[in-house]
Design a protein around this motif. Structure first.
Motif, PDB file in Angstrom:
ATOM      1  N   ASP A   1       0.980   5.631  -0.536  1.00 46.12           N
ATOM      2  CA  ASP A   1       0.146   6.823  -0.401  1.00 46.12           C
ATOM      3  C   ASP A   1      -0.259   7.356  -1.772  1.00 46.12           C
ATOM      4  OD1 ASP A   1       0.407   6.749   2.345  1.00 46.12           O
ATOM      5  OD2 ASP A   1       2.091   8.147   2.382  1.00 46.12           O
ATOM      6  N   PRO A   2      -1.449   7.956  -1.860  1.00 45.11           N
ATOM      7  CA  PRO A   2      -1.824   8.630  -3.102  1.00 45.11           C
ATOM      8  C   PRO A   2      -0.847   9.768  -3.387  1.00 45.11           C
ATOM      9  CG  PRO A   2      -3.743   8.338  -1.690  1.00 45.11           C
ATOM     10  CD  PRO A   2      -2.535   7.974  -0.876  1.00 45.11           C
ATOM     11  N   PRO A   3      -0.559  10.055  -4.662  1.00 41.83           N
ATOM     12  CA  PRO A   3       0.348  11.151  -4.984  1.00 41.83           C
ATOM     13  C   PRO A   3      -0.217  12.484  -4.475  1.00 41.83           C
ATOM     14  CG  PRO A   3      -0.249   9.904  -6.963  1.00 41.83           C
ATOM     15  CD  PRO A   3      -1.066   9.381  -5.838  1.00 41.83           C
ATOM     16  N   GLU A   4       0.549  13.177  -3.691  1.00 38.71           N
ATOM     17  CA  GLU A   4       0.090  14.444  -3.124  1.00 38.71           C
ATOM     18  C   GLU A   4      -0.202  15.441  -4.249  1.00 38.71           C
ATOM     19  OE1 GLU A   4       1.492  17.730   0.161  1.00 38.71           O
ATOM     20  OE2 GLU A   4       2.302  15.704   0.243  1.00 38.71           O
TER      21      GLU A   4
ATOM     22  N   SER B   1       0.850  -1.184   0.000  1.00 39.32           N
ATOM     23  CA  SER B   1       0.000   0.000   0.000  1.00 39.32           C
ATOM     24  C   SER B   1       0.887   1.236   0.000  1.00 39.32           C
ATOM     25  CB  SER B   1      -0.895  -0.011   1.242  1.00 39.32           C
ATOM     26  OG  SER B   1      -1.815   1.044   1.179  1.00 39.32           O
TER      27      SER B   1
ATOM     28  N   ALA C   1     -11.332  12.099  -6.533  1.00 37.71           N
ATOM     29  CA  ALA C   1     -10.653  11.839  -5.255  1.00 37.71           C
ATOM     30  C   ALA C   1     -11.448  12.377  -4.075  1.00 37.71           C
ATOM     31  CB  ALA C   1      -9.233  12.397  -5.263  1.00 37.71           C
ATOM     32  N   THR C   2     -12.776  12.289  -4.189  1.00 35.37           N
ATOM     33  CA  THR C   2     -13.648  12.762  -3.115  1.00 35.37           C
ATOM     34  C   THR C   2     -14.337  11.618  -2.376  1.00 35.37           C
ATOM     35  OG1 THR C   2     -15.459  13.008  -4.699  1.00 35.37           O
ATOM     36  CG2 THR C   2     -14.098  14.976  -4.256  1.00 35.37           C
TER      37      THR C   2
ATOM     38  N   LEU D   1      -9.817   5.413  -5.229  1.00 30.43           N
ATOM     39  CA  LEU D   1     -10.556   6.671  -5.121  1.00 30.43           C
ATOM     40  C   LEU D   1     -11.344   6.911  -6.400  1.00 30.43           C
ATOM     41  CD1 LEU D   1      -7.728   8.907  -3.602  1.00 30.43           C
ATOM     42  CD2 LEU D   1      -9.675   7.892  -2.395  1.00 30.43           C
TER      43      LEU D   1
ATOM     44  N   ASN E   1      -2.306  15.007  -6.558  1.00 29.54           N
ATOM     45  CA  ASN E   1      -2.898  14.268  -7.677  1.00 29.54           C
ATOM     46  C   ASN E   1      -3.465  12.947  -7.146  1.00 29.54           C
ATOM     47  OD1 ASN E   1      -3.678  13.523 -10.245  1.00 29.54           O
ATOM     48  ND2 ASN E   1      -1.628  12.864 -10.862  1.00 29.54           N
ATOM     49  N   GLU E   2      -4.262  13.047  -6.088  1.00 31.91           N
ATOM     50  CA  GLU E   2      -4.761  11.862  -5.386  1.00 31.91           C
ATOM     51  C   GLU E   2      -5.551  10.927  -6.293  1.00 31.91           C
ATOM     52  OE1 GLU E   2      -4.720  14.924  -4.185  1.00 31.91           O
ATOM     53  OE2 GLU E   2      -3.578  14.745  -2.319  1.00 31.91           O
ATOM     54  N   SER E   3      -6.226  11.480  -7.303  1.00 27.90           N
ATOM     55  CA  SER E   3      -7.032  10.625  -8.184  1.00 27.90           C
ATOM     56  C   SER E   3      -6.160   9.702  -9.036  1.00 27.90           C
ATOM     57  CB  SER E   3      -7.941  11.470  -9.074  1.00 27.90           C
ATOM     58  OG  SER E   3      -7.168  12.276  -9.942  1.00 27.90           O
TER      59      SER E   3
ATOM     60  N   TRP F   1      -3.943   7.775  -7.760  1.00 30.78           N
ATOM     61  CA  TRP F   1      -3.577   6.639  -6.910  1.00 30.78           C
ATOM     62  C   TRP F   1      -4.153   5.353  -7.491  1.00 30.78           C
ATOM     63  CZ3 TRP F   1      -6.697   4.562  -2.407  1.00 30.78           C
ATOM     64  CH2 TRP F   1      -5.966   3.635  -1.639  1.00 30.78           C
TER      65      TRP F   1
END
Length: 151
Positions: A81-84, A79, A131-132, A127, A86-88, A90
């Motif tokens: 982390d989502p890219p800071e 696992s 990313a919401t 996500l 650009n979380e979508s 992930w």
């Protein structure tokens, strides 16, 4: 219970995403049950080959002893982390649960036990495009593929 081949046949796109998440990193995490019923978490490597999801246990490893006594397990992909910012983007992570079936000794230079998996549940968590919301996709042999979003 299902083999990996059953999942690839039933839901090829979903199975490809699960396999991609597991194959993205060498190390995974497996949960087994100790003799007293408490959980044990261990690092492990796993492989998809010939329609099966398999993993090994080195001689004397507690996880192998756990699985021989009680075959229930859960296996989690690495696992990250989502890219800071650009979380979508992930990719998410994946997990499977079921029963480990002893399949004989490991082949090759490494000794130990080989286990194949009978799968009860396969899950991808990611996500939504904005990313919401968390998106949880779950496949079971009896229920097929289901998707839930949690904001």
């Amino acid at each position: 219970m299902a083999t990996w081949n059953d999942i690839e046949t039933a839901e090829p796109e979903f199975a490809a995403r699960v396999r991609g998440l597991f194959d993205a990193h060498k190390h995974k995490t497996i949960a087994t049950l100790r003799a007293d019923g408490s959980p044990r978490i261990s690092g492990i490597e796993a492989e998809f080959a010939d329609g099966e999801l398999t993993f090994g246990s080195m001689p004397g490893a507690r996880k192998g002893a756990d699985l021989r006594r009680d075959p229930r397990f859960a296996l989690h992909s690495a696992s990250v982390d989502p890219p800071e910012g650009n979380e979508s983007a992930w990719a998410g992570d994946a997990k499977v649960a079921g029963r480990a079936v002893f399949a004989g000794p490991l082949d090759g230079d490494v000794s130990g036990d080989l286990f194949r998996t009978d799968l009860e549940e396969v899950v991808v968590i990611g996500l939504n495009p904005d990313a919401t919301a968390l998106v949880i996709e779950t496949w079971t042999p009896s229920g097929g593929l289901h998707r839930v979003e949690r904001a």
